[in-house]
Design a protein around this motif. Structure first.
Motif, PDB file in Angstrom:
ATOM      1  N   ILE B  95       0.815  -1.216   0.000  1.00  0.00           N
ATOM      2  CA  ILE B  95       0.000   0.000   0.000  1.00  0.00           C
ATOM      3  C   ILE B  95       0.852   1.271   0.000  1.00  0.00           C
ATOM      4  CG2 ILE B  95      -1.854  -1.246   1.185  1.00  0.00           C
ATOM      5  CD1 ILE B  95      -1.262   1.046   3.415  1.00  0.00           C
ATOM      6  N   ALA B  96       2.180   1.119   0.092  1.00  0.00           N
ATOM      7  CA  ALA B  96       3.050   2.299   0.082  1.00  0.00           C
ATOM      8  C   ALA B  96       2.806   3.119  -1.180  1.00  0.00           C
ATOM      9  CB  ALA B  96       4.521   1.886   0.160  1.00  0.00           C
ATOM     10  N   SER B  97       2.973   4.409  -1.059  1.00  0.00           N
ATOM     11  CA  SER B  97       2.786   5.378  -2.141  1.00  0.00           C
ATOM     12  C   SER B  97       1.320   5.718  -2.372  1.00  0.00           C
ATOM     13  CB  SER B  97       3.432   4.925  -3.460  1.00  0.00           C
ATOM     14  OG  SER B  97       2.576   4.038  -4.138  1.00  0.00           O
ATOM     15  N   GLY B  98       0.417   5.072  -1.639  1.00  0.00           N
ATOM     16  CA  GLY B  98      -1.000   5.446  -1.631  1.00  0.00           C
ATOM     17  C   GLY B  98      -1.616   5.551  -3.000  1.00  0.00           C
ATOM     18  N   GLY B  99      -2.225   6.673  -3.293  1.00  0.00           N
ATOM     19  CA  GLY B  99      -2.788   6.895  -4.613  1.00  0.00           C
ATOM     20  C   GLY B  99      -4.226   6.435  -4.750  1.00  0.00           C
ATOM     21  N   GLU B 100      -4.717   6.576  -5.982  1.00  0.00           N
ATOM     22  CA  GLU B 100      -6.124   6.310  -6.279  1.00  0.00           C
ATOM     23  C   GLU B 100      -6.514   4.868  -5.992  1.00  0.00           C
ATOM     24  OE1 GLU B 100      -8.828   8.168  -7.437  1.00  0.00           O
ATOM     25  OE2 GLU B 100      -7.500   9.711  -6.657  1.00  0.00           O
ATOM     26  N   ALA B 101      -5.565   3.932  -6.212  1.00  0.00           N
ATOM     27  CA  ALA B 101      -5.923   2.518  -6.180  1.00  0.00           C
ATOM     28  C   ALA B 101      -5.446   1.803  -4.922  1.00  0.00           C
ATOM     29  CB  ALA B 101      -5.380   1.824  -7.424  1.00  0.00           C
ATOM     30  N   VAL B 102      -5.170   2.562  -3.842  1.00  0.00           N
ATOM     31  CA  VAL B 102      -4.616   1.911  -2.653  1.00  0.00           C
ATOM     32  C   VAL B 102      -5.617   0.925  -2.026  1.00  0.00           C
ATOM     33  CG1 VAL B 102      -5.232   3.826  -1.107  1.00  0.00           C
ATOM     34  CG2 VAL B 102      -3.365   2.273  -0.485  1.00  0.00           C
ATOM     35  N   GLY B 103      -6.908   1.286  -2.033  1.00  0.00           N
ATOM     36  CA  GLY B 103      -7.940   0.391  -1.498  1.00  0.00           C
ATOM     37  C   GLY B 103      -8.019  -0.899  -2.293  1.00  0.00           C
ATOM     38  N   GLU B 104      -7.942  -0.765  -3.599  1.00  0.00           N
ATOM     39  CA  GLU B 104      -7.992  -1.937  -4.468  1.00  0.00           C
ATOM     40  C   GLU B 104      -6.759  -2.820  -4.263  1.00  0.00           C
ATOM     41  OE1 GLU B 104      -8.918  -0.955  -8.552  1.00  0.00           O
ATOM     42  OE2 GLU B 104      -7.948  -2.814  -9.220  1.00  0.00           O
ATOM     43  N   ARG B 105      -5.584  -2.184  -4.144  1.00  0.00           N
ATOM     44  CA  ARG B 105      -4.363  -2.971  -3.929  1.00  0.00           C
ATOM     45  C   ARG B 105      -4.437  -3.721  -2.596  1.00  0.00           C
ATOM     46  NH1 ARG B 105      -1.597   1.607  -5.461  1.00  0.00           N
ATOM     47  NH2 ARG B 105      -0.482   1.827  -3.497  1.00  0.00           N
ATOM     48  N   MET B 106      -4.937  -3.049  -1.558  1.00  0.00           N
ATOM     49  CA  MET B 106      -5.035  -3.681  -0.236  1.00  0.00           C
ATOM     50  C   MET B 106      -5.980  -4.880  -0.285  1.00  0.00           C
ATOM     51  SD  MET B 106      -6.279  -1.970   3.362  1.00  0.00           S
ATOM     52  CE  MET B 106      -5.705  -2.591   4.947  1.00  0.00           C
ATOM     53  N   ALA B 107      -7.139  -4.682  -0.897  1.00  0.00           N
ATOM     54  CA  ALA B 107      -8.130  -5.765  -0.969  1.00  0.00           C
ATOM     55  C   ALA B 107      -7.595  -6.937  -1.778  1.00  0.00           C
ATOM     56  CB  ALA B 107      -9.427  -5.247  -1.581  1.00  0.00           C
ATOM     57  N   ARG B 108      -7.009  -6.647  -2.951  1.00  0.00           N
ATOM     58  CA  ARG B 108      -6.527  -7.727  -3.815  1.00  0.00           C
ATOM     59  C   ARG B 108      -5.386  -8.484  -3.148  1.00  0.00           C
ATOM     60  NH1 ARG B 108      -6.255  -5.245  -8.542  1.00  0.00           N
ATOM     61  NH2 ARG B 108      -8.298  -6.006  -9.181  1.00  0.00           N
ATOM     62  N   PHE B 109      -4.519  -7.754  -2.453  1.00  0.00           N
ATOM     63  CA  PHE B 109      -3.406  -8.400  -1.757  1.00  0.00           C
ATOM     64  C   PHE B 109      -3.923  -9.349  -0.671  1.00  0.00           C
ATOM     65  CE2 PHE B 109      -0.610  -8.398   1.977  1.00  0.00           C
ATOM     66  CZ  PHE B 109       0.510  -9.009   1.433  1.00  0.00           C
ATOM     67  N   MET B 110      -4.857  -8.867   0.163  1.00  0.00           N
ATOM     68  CA  MET B 110      -5.338  -9.694   1.270  1.00  0.00           C
ATOM     69  C   MET B 110      -6.084 -10.926   0.774  1.00  0.00           C
ATOM     70  SD  MET B 110      -4.314  -9.148   4.226  1.00  0.00           S
ATOM     71  CE  MET B 110      -5.437 -10.283   5.066  1.00  0.00           C
ATOM     72  N   PHE B 111      -6.919 -10.771  -0.279  1.00  0.00           N
ATOM     73  CA  PHE B 111      -7.618 -11.944  -0.786  1.00  0.00           C
ATOM     74  C   PHE B 111      -6.651 -12.901  -1.475  1.00  0.00           C
ATOM     75  CE2 PHE B 111     -11.375  -9.550   0.282  1.00  0.00           C
ATOM     76  CZ  PHE B 111     -12.154 -10.545   0.840  1.00  0.00           C
ATOM     77  N   GLY B 112      -5.546 -12.364  -2.016  1.00  0.00           N
ATOM     78  CA  GLY B 112      -4.512 -13.238  -2.565  1.00  0.00           C
ATOM     79  C   GLY B 112      -3.930 -14.134  -1.476  1.00  0.00           C
ATOM     80  N   VAL B 113      -3.673 -13.554  -0.311  1.00  0.00           N
ATOM     81  CA  VAL B 113      -3.147 -14.332   0.820  1.00  0.00           C
ATOM     82  C   VAL B 113      -4.177 -15.364   1.274  1.00  0.00           C
ATOM     83  CG1 VAL B 113      -2.404 -14.210   3.230  1.00  0.00           C
ATOM     84  CG2 VAL B 113      -1.595 -12.493   1.602  1.00  0.00           C
ATOM     85  N   TRP B 114      -5.434 -14.946   1.408  1.00  0.00           N
ATOM     86  CA  TRP B 114      -6.492 -15.852   1.876  1.00  0.00           C
ATOM     87  C   TRP B 114      -6.814 -16.949   0.864  1.00  0.00           C
ATOM     88  CZ3 TRP B 114      -8.205 -16.532   6.594  1.00  0.00           C
ATOM     89  CH2 TRP B 114      -8.220 -15.479   7.511  1.00  0.00           C
ATOM     90  N   GLU B 115      -6.738 -16.622  -0.436  1.00  0.00           N
ATOM     91  CA  GLU B 115      -7.115 -17.611  -1.453  1.00  0.00           C
ATOM     92  C   GLU B 115      -6.105 -18.751  -1.552  1.00  0.00           C
ATOM     93  OE1 GLU B 115      -9.851 -17.979  -3.781  1.00  0.00           O
ATOM     94  OE2 GLU B 115     -10.689 -16.739  -2.195  1.00  0.00           O
ATOM     95  N   ASN B 116      -4.870 -18.491  -1.153  1.00  0.00           N
ATOM     96  CA  ASN B 116      -3.839 -19.524  -1.195  1.00  0.00           C
ATOM     97  C   ASN B 116      -3.958 -20.416   0.056  1.00  0.00           C
ATOM     98  OD1 ASN B 116      -1.528 -21.048  -1.120  1.00  0.00           O
ATOM     99  ND2 ASN B 116      -0.140 -19.346  -1.596  1.00  0.00           N
ATOM    100  N   PRO B 117      -4.332 -21.697  -0.116  1.00  0.00           N
ATOM    101  CA  PRO B 117      -4.528 -22.563   1.056  1.00  0.00           C
ATOM    102  C   PRO B 117      -3.292 -22.646   1.948  1.00  0.00           C
ATOM    103  CG  PRO B 117      -5.271 -23.657  -0.945  1.00  0.00           C
ATOM    104  CD  PRO B 117      -4.569 -22.409  -1.381  1.00  0.00           C
ATOM    105  N   VAL B 118      -2.105 -22.539   1.341  1.00  0.00           N
ATOM    106  CA  VAL B 118      -0.871 -22.628   2.121  1.00  0.00           C
ATOM    107  C   VAL B 118      -0.770 -21.488   3.140  1.00  0.00           C
ATOM    108  CG1 VAL B 118       1.666 -22.596   1.999  1.00  0.00           C
ATOM    109  CG2 VAL B 118       0.335 -23.835   0.274  1.00  0.00           C
ATOM    110  N   SER B 119      -1.225 -20.280   2.748  1.00  0.00           N
ATOM    111  CA  SER B 119      -1.202 -19.177   3.713  1.00  0.00           C
ATOM    112  C   SER B 119      -2.512 -19.085   4.496  1.00  0.00           C
ATOM    113  CB  SER B 119      -0.876 -17.850   3.023  1.00  0.00           C
ATOM    114  OG  SER B 119      -1.524 -17.714   1.784  1.00  0.00           O
ATOM    115  N   ARG B 120      -3.640 -19.590   3.919  1.00  0.00           N
ATOM    116  CA  ARG B 120      -4.930 -19.471   4.598  1.00  0.00           C
ATOM    117  C   ARG B 120      -5.010 -20.346   5.855  1.00  0.00           C
ATOM    118  NH1 ARG B 120      -8.425 -20.557   0.614  1.00  0.00           N
ATOM    119  NH2 ARG B 120      -8.935 -22.712   1.083  1.00  0.00           N
ATOM    120  N   GLN B 121      -4.576 -21.587   5.749  1.00  0.00           N
ATOM    121  CA  GLN B 121      -4.742 -22.503   6.886  1.00  0.00           C
ATOM    122  C   GLN B 121      -4.089 -21.980   8.176  1.00  0.00           C
ATOM    123  OE1 GLN B 121      -6.998 -24.642   6.984  1.00  0.00           O
ATOM    124  NE2 GLN B 121      -7.451 -24.543   4.810  1.00  0.00           N
ATOM    125  N   PRO B 122      -2.822 -21.532   8.124  1.00  0.00           N
ATOM    126  CA  PRO B 122      -2.234 -21.000   9.358  1.00  0.00           C
ATOM    127  C   PRO B 122      -2.972 -19.770   9.887  1.00  0.00           C
ATOM    128  CG  PRO B 122      -0.548 -21.395   7.701  1.00  0.00           C
ATOM    129  CD  PRO B 122      -1.860 -21.590   7.017  1.00  0.00           C
TER     130      PRO B 122
END
Lengths: 210, 210
Positions: B95-122
């Motif tokens: 999210i560094a550098s903020g900007g117009e798409a910071v909300g979108e970057r934050m959401a996409r990043f977090m769902f990327g972590v959650w969607e991966n079972p390897v990172s989701r289970q822990p």
């Protein structure tokens, strides 16, 4: 009615196990005692570690009477969480008629329920059970869908109303987790009205903007 | 170093219990084996039901070696969840550098972590422990505050940045609970990008609008 087999998924209501004698054993108010005991036992031990036998013991009745009134452990849990959810179940009335302030009404209502320790403790207990047991999660999902989500979705007039209502509910649940369970500052000790003021526009957008 | 009293809250790092001999017992890679075992044991049993003895047994070392490397059970848990949280800890860079798409970057990043079972289970295992044990909740709070919240708040330029970031995080956590734990439809099987598109404007508002 008598000698019904324990087939694991019986119909709710009157069933198996010496009901006539068991009812006599239970005495007046037995059903309410069982329900109150179930709510307490599930809240204290979680779904996994609670048995029908323990609930019966806490209520001072024979386990057969628990089965007679409520069915399986899963069904006893359903009845107990329906009781615990009662304060939240008036949500559809609160958001009915929509309007400019529906997001604010929804947020203020939910934090009212959470702020009251009498309603908060059972909700936290349900979340604990649902997070640690698949069956408990399924029972909770069924209750929320049937008693809350569909009725709230019926009150909003946007595309994909259930999806929108779930995003709004997800926001409320997540902030409640940070505030009441993880107790993260500054959210944990922020004024409720400050939180309501910040998240109301979000809920308003989900519930009203196409 | 030798014979340190078990005072319940020792300093982290090298401490009590025959370290020299214990290290020899543990062999090469013992520290990593212990950490991996701790992560697995905590994930499977939860904080309450996991003991240092079990972790040691799973790693094939003496319990004294676990204490030697990591300290108390609470500190072993802290090290284990720091490892489990690693995928989420790059959020500040995202999210560094903020900007117009910071909300979108934050959401996409977090769902990327959650969607991966390897990172989701822990992550789910940590949520379970935090929801059922006060000590685990406190360790998680400390880690999130120190490693995530303060650093993310440092990247946004709004009044009360930590409060704003927590509301955004609360939204992501709550929707993740409905999607991955309660498995409520339609959120459970909605396309990630559909969820991202809906919640990005919310996160954007919290992170950028005064």
């Amino acid at each position: 009615m008598t000698g019904g087999k324990d087939d694991g998924a019986p119909a709710p209501g009157r069933r198996r196990g010496r009901p006539a004698r068991a009812e006599a054993e239970g005495g007046p108010g037995a059903r309410e005692r069982i329900l109150a005991a179930a709510r307490t036992e599930f809240a204290e031990r979680g779904y996994d570690k609670t048995s029908v036998r323990q609930i019966a013991k806490a209520a001072g009745v024979d386990p057969a009477l628990v089965h007679h009134y409520f069915g399986t452990k899963e069904q006893v849990f359903g009845a107990a969480i329906e009781l615990s959810f009662a304060p939240a179940l008036t949500m559809p009335e609160v958001i009915a008629s929509g309007g400019e302030a529906v997001g604010e009404r929804m947020a203020r209502f939910m934090f009212g329920v959470w702020e009251n320790p009498v309603s908060r403790q059972p909700l936290l207990a349900i979340m604990r059970s649902a997070l640690t047991n698949e069956t408990a999660a399924a029972v909770l999902r069924g209750l929320i869908e049937r008693r809350l989500l569909q009725r709230v979705a019926g009150e909003v007039h946007v595309p994909d109303p259930e999806f929108r209502v779930q995003l709004a509910a997800g926001h409320l649940i997540g902030v409640a987790m940070l505030r009441y369970v993880i107790k993260m500052e500054p959210v944990a000790s922020a004024d409720t009205e400050e939180i309501v003021a910040m998240i109301a526009p979000t809920l308003q957008r989900y519930l009203t903007q196409p």
